[in-house]
Design an enzyme around this catalytic site. Structure first.
Site: not given
Ligand SMILES: N[C@@H](CCC(=O)N[C@@H](CS)C(=O)NCC(=O)O)C(=O)O
Length: 222
Positions: A10, A50, A62-63
């Protein structure tokens, strides 16, 4: 001890790991399988995504927010003090997130036309960044949260070049030199495990996308 709920590939997790390393904040990483998300994670994560940062019973998600929190609880700041410049940095962090979304669209595109549309959109994004990056870091001599947000973007670009000879930002001198600096920085290198390039290559090749086909053709031609 803060716990960072993670997935090995990720890019958003990498941002938090980079900031923690820059600010010497110890983190325990808890890795989950996103294809089989545990119940405790689904209960804790409002978006089911995550990274999460677990802090004394509280859950941050949120990162960009996690990165700012890590910055806030440690000495010094990776954001400028001036409110206007600070807001500008946050805006470029949003831009980095939108670029990551385009990268996801690129590696998921199933046909040449949709792949080409995203490829051109990404090139335009990097051209825009090239006009404002100061060097050696995003805004000059001080590493910032914007640098941490873009480092995972450039890690994808490295993989695309190696696996599919796909060059999205090559002719851009300022972006190229920024990328080199980020690639060499210890916090950025340590944000992923040594097996990351192989895991990413496997993920991209198995995606059944237009890019997967390009990767296969590049490997056969080598
Ligand atoms: N806007 C979120 C995006 C986080 C994100 O897209 N994480 C992905 C992995 S890189 C995730 O957990 N995806 C799981 C899903 O969508 O089911 C951030 O900045 O934390």
């Amino acid at each position: 001890m803060l716990k960072l709920v993670s997935h090995p590939l990720c890019p958003y997790v990498q941002r938090a790991a980079i900031v923690a390393a820059e600010k010497s904040i110890p983190l325990e990483r808890v890795t989950i399988d996103l294809a089989n998300r545990p119940d405790w994670f689904l209960r804790a994560s409002p978006n089911g995504k995550v990274p999460l940062l677990l802090v004394d019973g509280a859950v941050l998600f949120e990162s960009a927010v996690i990165a700012e929190y890590l910055d806030d609880i440690s000495e010094g700041s990776l954001l400028p003090a001036d409110p206007l410049r600070r807001a500008g940095h946050r805006a470029w962090i949003e831009f980095a997130s939108a670029t990551l979304a385009d990268i996801g669209a690129l590696y998921s595109a199933v046909d040449e036309a949709s792949f080409e549309a995203v490829r051109l959109a990404l090139i335009a994004r990097f051209q825009r960044v090239d006009r404002i990056v100061a060097g050696p870091w995003f805004s000059g001599g001080t590493f910032s949260l914007v640098d941490a947000a873009f480092a995972p973007v450039f890690r994808y670009l490295d993989a695309f070049e190696t696996l599919a000879a796909l060059r999205l930002a090559d002719a851009l001198t300022r972006v190229s030199s920024w990328r080199c600096g980020l690639r060499a920085r210890q916090s950025v290198r340590q944000a992923v495990a040594p097996e990351f390039p192989a895991l990413l290559a496997d993920f991209l090749a198995r995606r059944n996308s237009y890019l997967s086909g390009l990767i296969g053709r590049t490997a056969r031609a080598a």
